[in-house]
Write an enzyme that holds these catalytic residues in place. Structure first.
Site, mmCIF file in Angstrom:
data_model
loop_
_atom_site.group_PDB
_atom_site.id
_atom_site.type_symbol
_atom_site.label_atom_id
_atom_site.label_comp_id
_atom_site.label_asym_id
_atom_site.label_seq_id
_atom_site.Cartn_x
_atom_site.Cartn_y
_atom_site.Cartn_z
ATOM 1 N N HIS A 112 37.200 41.340 39.549
ATOM 2 C CA HIS A 112 38.034 42.394 38.943
ATOM 3 C C HIS A 112 37.897 42.466 37.431
ATOM 4 O O HIS A 112 37.788 41.452 36.741
ATOM 5 C CB HIS A 112 39.483 42.319 39.406
ATOM 6 C CG HIS A 112 40.298 41.157 38.936
ATOM 7 N ND1 HIS A 112 41.017 41.187 37.782
ATOM 8 C CD2 HIS A 112 40.547 39.949 39.492
ATOM 9 C CE1 HIS A 112 41.678 40.043 37.638
ATOM 10 N NE2 HIS A 112 41.403 39.266 38.661
ATOM 11 N N ASP A 120 40.541 35.578 33.507
ATOM 12 C CA ASP A 120 40.933 36.202 34.770
ATOM 13 C C ASP A 120 40.792 37.704 34.619
ATOM 14 O O ASP A 120 41.662 38.346 34.045
ATOM 15 C CB ASP A 120 42.369 35.789 35.093
ATOM 16 C CG ASP A 120 42.852 36.340 36.408
ATOM 17 O OD1 ASP A 120 42.064 36.940 37.138
ATOM 18 O OD2 ASP A 120 44.062 36.163 36.696
ATOM 19 N N GLU A 180 43.345 45.116 40.110
ATOM 20 C CA GLU A 180 43.609 43.941 40.960
ATOM 21 C C GLU A 180 44.953 43.334 40.650
ATOM 22 O O GLU A 180 45.702 42.933 41.544
ATOM 23 C CB GLU A 180 42.497 42.899 40.765
ATOM 24 C CG GLU A 180 42.534 41.764 41.787
ATOM 25 C CD GLU A 180 43.353 40.546 41.372
ATOM 26 O OE1 GLU A 180 43.462 39.607 42.188
ATOM 27 O OE2 GLU A 180 43.890 40.509 40.230
ATOM 28 N N GLU A 181 45.270 43.250 39.364
ATOM 29 C CA GLU A 181 46.476 42.531 38.928
ATOM 30 C C GLU A 181 47.769 43.251 39.321
ATOM 31 O O GLU A 181 48.847 42.702 39.191
ATOM 32 C CB GLU A 181 46.445 42.311 37.401
ATOM 33 C CG GLU A 181 45.305 41.417 36.914
ATOM 34 C CD GLU A 181 45.498 39.946 37.241
ATOM 35 O OE1 GLU A 181 46.505 39.575 37.860
ATOM 36 O OE2 GLU A 181 44.609 39.152 36.875
ATOM 37 N N ASP A 217 36.786 35.034 41.681
ATOM 38 C CA ASP A 217 37.973 35.094 40.821
ATOM 39 C C ASP A 217 38.277 33.680 40.331
ATOM 40 O O ASP A 217 37.656 32.706 40.772
ATOM 41 C CB ASP A 217 39.153 35.680 41.606
ATOM 42 C CG ASP A 217 40.161 36.392 40.701
ATOM 43 O OD1 ASP A 217 40.279 36.024 39.514
ATOM 44 O OD2 ASP A 217 40.844 37.305 41.192
ATOM 45 N N HIS A 270 46.252 33.514 32.994
ATOM 46 C CA HIS A 270 47.270 34.504 32.619
ATOM 47 C C HIS A 270 47.913 34.192 31.265
ATOM 48 O O HIS A 270 49.051 34.582 31.006
ATOM 49 C CB HIS A 270 48.348 34.655 33.708
ATOM 50 C CG HIS A 270 47.888 35.525 34.852
ATOM 51 N ND1 HIS A 270 48.752 36.066 35.776
ATOM 52 C CD2 HIS A 270 46.659 35.957 35.195
ATOM 53 C CE1 HIS A 270 48.061 36.789 36.645
ATOM 54 N NE2 HIS A 270 46.790 36.728 36.323
HETATM 55 ZN ZN LIG Z 1 42.227 37.371 38.984
#
Ligand SMILES: [Zn+2]
Length: 332
Positions: free
Chosen positions: A61, A165, A195-196, A218, A304
């Site tokens: 992603h 990410d 995606e998130e 991922d 994150h």
């Molecule tokens: Zn991810």
């Protein structure tokens, strides 16, 4: 360095354009087809030569978590909502950047030490404006912002930046594509959007491609820090072959086939059971009439956050594993 460029590009969910342009520039001379769909997924086809070839969808992603301006106070502070899994604790006293280059500082309106839960509504962004009118000269309601997190090279081939990410997953896919000659299978590298915010891009891409096998690339956790945790994955132990996460229990045939590939080519690997969080693997798995699905994950510390860290040894193991996995003849 491509990974540096990928992490530094702006790409909050729904606003992935800078990342997709960078990806298209880097893949177009290696691909048979490049297509961008309505959700902004970039779909890159590398045609295979095998007699019994399958369609393999590899999803990485492009989008990163971020903020969106909800409203502006009379004194010129921005109230925001989250786009994806924002933590107040990882946000306070960090910088964010808007698409026009305006930088703001994130703070919390109460004592962060006494905060309970994850009340994004108490965050605000200070862009240095003197009033609402002044702020509106720079920023509008609905503008997205991403963390600022420089790309830093650390000892032992470890690197840190915002948005590992999943830009590190995009990097793995691009480098695998570059290494492939003409693969056995038809390989659809999908650089997925959204995606998130709920695996939205890969769901739509899988409906278009109708793959025989799906693989999400991922990040996963890395549990070798003082904070620890119950996970198995560690830096320096190689490509993490996904067994399950919140979105998917991987197809055992795919898992066994990945392990076999890693062993055959002497690629260091570890087994990845993610304690929480989902991936595009879940969306592909449940698409169409069901798709055999697995995942290849990059152990990552501080995911994150603006300072997420990976070990390039593991990253390179993932590139090797993807390259060989898509090039094999599948007997199932
Ligand atoms: Zn991810």
């Amino acid at each position: 360095m491509l990974l540096k460029e990928l992490t530094q590009a702006f790409g909050v969910s729904g606003f992935e354009d800078e990342v997709s342009q960078l990806i298209i520039t880097n893949v177009k001379e290696h691909a048979d087809e490049v297509f961008v769909d309505a959700l902004k997924n970039v779909i890159v086809l590398k045609k295979g030569k095998g007699i019994n070839k399958k369609k393999i969808m590899i999803a990485s992603h492009m989008d990163e978590i971020g903020f969106m301006v909800l409203s502006i106070t009379d004194k010129g502070y921005l109230k925001v909502r989250n786009i994806g899994g924002i933590s107040i604790y990882m946000s306070v006293f960090n910088k964010v950047k808007f698409r026009n280059g305006i930088v703001g500082i994130v703070d919390y309106q109460d004592s962060i030490a006494e905060a309970k839960g994850n009340d994004i509504g108490k965050l605000y962004i200070d862009i240095g404006a003197k009033s609402k009118e002044d702020a509106l000269r720079y920023i509008a309601v609905g503008e997205p912002a991403a963390y600022v997190g420089d790309y830093v090279e650390l000892p032992n081939n470890r690197v840190c930046a915002k948005a590992m990410d999943d830009r590190v997953g995009c990097y793995v896919a691009i480098e695998a594509l570059k290494k492939l000659g003409t693969p056995y299978n038809d390989v659809y590298f999908v650089f997925s959007a959204l995606e998130e915010v709920g695996l939205r891009g890969s769901k739509v891409a899988a409906q278009r491609i109708k793959p025989d096998i799906g693989v999400a690339i991922d990040i996963t956790g890395s549990y070798d820090t003082p904070q620890g945790g119950n996970g198995n994955m560690m830096f320096g132990q190689g490509a993490a072959i996904k067994i399950m996460d919140n979105s998917v229990i991987c197809s055992d045939k795919v898992v066994e086939s990945m392990i076999e590939t890693a062993q055959k080519y002497n690629i260091k690997y570890q087994l990845d059971v993610l304690p929480s969080g989902g991936t595009d693997a879940g969306a592909i798995n449940q698409s169409n009439e069901g798709v055999l699905t697995g995942g290849i994950s990059i152990p990552t510390r501080y995911g994150h956050s603006p300072v997420s860290m990976v070990d390039m040894f593991d990253v390179n193991c993932c590139i090797e594993l993807v390259t060989h996995f898509v090039d094999k003849e599948f007997k199932f």
